[in-house]
Enzyme design. Structure first.
Site, short mmCIF file in Angstrom:
data_model
loop_
_atom_site.label_atom_id
_atom_site.label_comp_id
_atom_site.label_asym_id
_atom_site.label_seq_id
_atom_site.Cartn_x
_atom_site.Cartn_y
_atom_site.Cartn_z
N GLU A 197 0.85 -1.29 -0.05
CA GLU A 197 0.10 -0.11 -0.21
C GLU A 197 0.81 1.15 0.17
OE1 GLU A 197 -3.47 -0.22 2.76
OE2 GLU A 197 -4.04 -2.07 1.63
N GLU A 320 -4.89 -8.91 -0.76
CA GLU A 320 -5.74 -8.53 0.32
C GLU A 320 -6.91 -8.52 -0.14
OE1 GLU A 320 -4.48 -5.56 3.21
OE2 GLU A 320 -2.35 -6.09 2.82
#
Ligand code: AHR
Length: 517
Positions: A197, A320
Site C-alpha cells: 500500500e 488482500e
C-alpha cells in the site's frame, strides 16, 4: 352470486400466485474450452500480519506454552491449515511490513530487540517470531512463503540482504549468518512483495514516485536477468484506483515485474463498518454489493494490464481481500478481531468464484487474514485458548478442489436477489476439471429464496456425482467457542442427474460444491 365461479376464479388466482412464488429454473451451460486457463492454486492463498492476535496469541504461543505446539506454533492451527491445503502465506504485513526490519527477528530470541508495532495498537513486540520461525512454519505447512519487503522505512540493501539470507546457497555474509543461526540450506523464497500500500501506510507515495522506487528495488533484488526466478510483486491499487495500475504498468519495465497487486475489502463505510454479528439484512446487502464489485475491479484493472501487457505475462495478485467490520468488543477484542458469520461464507463463495472465472489474469490472491484478524479462517479464544474453524474456513476448504484445475467456462444469467428495490445476482458459479473429475461450486447469496439450477453437463461425460453443502438459516449464524460446529459442511444429496442435466435446488444462504465424474 355464482359461488362455483368464485371458487374457480380463486383457484386460478391461487395457482398463478404459487407459480410466481416458485423460482424459475436457471439453465447453466458448462462449456469446456481448449483455451481455458488453469486456476492457479495460489488464488487460495492466505495472509498473516503482525496485527492484533494473528501472530502473537494466534499462530504463535511460544515454545514454553502449555498449548501443544511445534516451535511455538499451535499444533491445532498447523493441522487445520494443512487440511485446508494453503498454497502460500503472506507475511509479515500489511502496513506492518513497511516498518519491519527483518534483522531484529533473527538470532537467539533473548537477544532480539523489542519493537513498537506502530500501526496496530502501539504494542511492544519481542520479535520472538521472525524469519526462521515463519519460513520453518511454511515448510511444516508445505506452503510457499510470500515475503512483503520494507520499502517505506527500509533500504534496498536491507531487502537484498534478506533475499541473500533466505535464498543464497553459496558462501556470503548473509548465508553465513543464516548458518550461524542454525539453518544450513536456503529456503528459496520465490514470492517477494516490494512494499505494501505504497499509496497509504507504505509511504503515501504518488504512483510516479513509487514506480521509480520499485524499479530500483526490483533491479537489485534479482540481478541481470532474474536467473533465480524471483517473483516480484508491485504494491498495487486500492479498489478502483485505476490510475495507480495505469501508471505502474506504463512506468515499470516489464522485465522487472511479475505481479501487480490489488487490495479490495468488502467494507460498507470506513467510518461505520457495522458489527460482525449484530447486523441487519441491509448491511448484508451492502457488504455483498462490495464483495461482488470484485468482478468489475478485476475486469477494469485487467483491461489496463491488457493494454500494456497484451501477452498476459504479468499476474494480477489480489493480495488482500475479505470482509471488514467494526472490531468486536470483549475479551477477544484486540485490533481487527471480528467474528465470522454466514455473511462471510457468502463473501468467500462469490469471491473465489470470481477469481476462478478470471484465472486468465488473477494468478494469486490472499484472504485477509488467517487467524483472529478480519475475515479469519481460524479464531482462538484469548481466555480459554480454545480454537474454532469459521464458516469461511469451510468454504475455502470445499473450494480447494479447484486448485491447479482447468477452468470450465460457465455461461448463465443469474436470478436476482432483491432487497429494498435493488438487486444483485443471487447465484454465482465456477467449474473446473482435473484428473478426470469435474468440480462445480455454487453460491446462493439470497437471504430468503432458494434457487433452482439446471446444469447442462452434456459435454462432460458425467455418470455420477456427489456434493457438500454449507448452509445456515440466519445471516448472523456463526461458530462459537462453546458451539464450534454449528456451521460445518454436510453431504448434499438434493440433486438429480438425468440425460446430461444436473438439477439442484440451492437453499438461501448456501454454498454447494459438487464433484462429478
Ligand atoms: O489487513 C489489514 C490492513 O489492511 C493491512 O495491514 C493493510 O495493507 C491494509 O490496509
Amino acid at each position: 352470486m355464482n359461488l362455483r365461479k368464485i371458487t374457480v376464479t380463486m383457484l386460478v388466482a391461487l395457482m398463478t400466485s404459487q407459480l410466481s412464488i416458485a423460482q424459475k429454473t436457471t439453465t447453466v451451460e458448462l462449456k469446456p474450452s481448449e483455451e481455458a486457463p488453469t486456476i492457479s492454486k495460489h488464488i487460495y492463498g492466505h495472509f498473516a500480519e503482525h496485527l492484533g492476535r494473528c501472530i502473537y496469541g494466534g499462530f504463535y504461543v511460544g515454545e514454553d506454552s502449555d498449548i501443544p505446539n511445534t516451535n511455538g506454533v499451535r499444533n491445532d492451527i498447523i493441522v487445520a491449515l494443512k487440511d485446508l491445503k494453503i498454497p502460500n502465506l503472506r507475511w509479515p504485513g500489511g502496513c506492518f511490513a513497511d516498518t519491519y526490519h527483518w534483522k531484529d527477528g533473527i538470532g537467539p530470541k533473548e537477544d532480539r530487540p523489542t519493537i513498537v508495532n506502530r500501526w496496530w495498537g502501539g504494542v511492544t513486540e519481542d520479535n520472538s517470531f521472525g524469519t526462521h520461525d515463519f519460513l520453518n512454519l511454511c515448510e511444516v505447512l508445505e506452503t510457499e512463503p510470500y515475503l512483503a519487503g520494507n520499502v517505506g522505512s527500509g533500504t534496498v540493501q536491507e531487502l537484498i540482504d534478506w533475499v541473500q539470507y533466505t535464498n543464497h546457497d553459496g558462501k556470503s555474509p548473509m548465508s553465513d549468518l543464516r548458518k550461524k543461526n542454525g539453518r544450513e540450506k536456503p529456503w528459496n523464497v520465490k514470492y517477494w512483495g516490494i512494499g505494501n500500500e505504497a499509496w497509504g501506510c507504505g509511504g503515501n507515495m504518488t504512483p510516479e514516485y513509487y514506480s521509480d522506487e520499485y524499479r530500483k528495488y526490483a533491479t537489485f533484488l534479482s540481478g541481470w536477468s532474474n536467473e533465480s526466478g524471483i517473483f516480484r510483486i508491485a504494491s498495487g491499487a486500492s479498489s478502483s484506483d485505476y490510475k495507480w495500475t495505469e501508471v505502474l504498468m506504463k512506468n515499470i519495465k516489464h522485465n522487472l515485474l511479475e505481479g501487480m497487486a490489488l487490495h479490495h475489502y468488502s467494507v460498507i463505510d470506513w467510518n461505520n463498518k457495522s458489527s460482525s454479528t449484530g447486523f441487519e439484512e441491509e448491511h448484508y446487502f451492502k457488504t455483498m454489493t462490495e464483495a461482488l464489485k470484485m468482478e468489475e475491479l478485476i475486469e477494469k484493472h485487467t483491461a489496463i494490464m491488457d493494454k500494456y501487457d497484451p501477452e498476459n505475462k504479468i499476474a494480477l495478485v489480489v493480495d488482500e481481500w475479505g470482509g471488514w467490520y467494526d472490531t468486536d468488543k470483549g475479551p477477544n477484542g484486540t485490533p481487527l478481531f471480528q467474528q465470522n458469520t454466514m455473511r462471510d461464507a457468502m463473501i468467500a463463495g462469490v469471491t473465489l468464484n470470481i477469481f476462478n472465472n478470471r484465472a486468465d489474469r488473477v494468478k494469486m490472491a490472499n484472504l485477509a487474514q488467517t487467524v483472529n484478524v478480519l475475515q479469519a479462517v481460524i479464531l482462538t479464544d484469548a481466555e480459554t485458548n480454545k480454537m474454532l474453524l469459521t464458516p469461511t474456513y469451510h468454504v475455502m476448504k470445499m473450494y480447494n478442489v479447484h486448485q491447479d484445475a482447468t477452468l470450465i467456462p460457465v455461461e448463465f444469467e443469474s436470478p436476482k436477489y432483491e432487497f429494498n428495490g435493488e438487486s444483485l445476482p443471487a447465484v454465482s458459479i465456477s467449474a473446473s476439471k482435473k484428473e478426470g473429475k469435474t468440480h462445480i461450486s455454487l453460491t446462493n447469496i439470497d437471504a430468503e429464496k432458494e434457487n433452482t439450477i439446471e446444469l447442462d453437463v452434456t459435454n462432460l461425460g458425467i455418470k455420477n456425482a456427489s456434493g457438500l453443502i454449507l448452509k445456515s438459516d440466519k445471516l448472523q449464524d456463526h461458530n462459537t467457542f462453546d458451539n464450534p460446529e454449528k456451521i460445518t459442511p454436510s453431504e448434499f444429496k438434493d440433486f438429480k442427474l438425468k440425460k446430461g442435466k444436473l438439477s439442484l435446488t440451492l437453499p438461501p444462504l448456501s454454498v454447494v460444491v459438487l464433484e462429478a465424474k
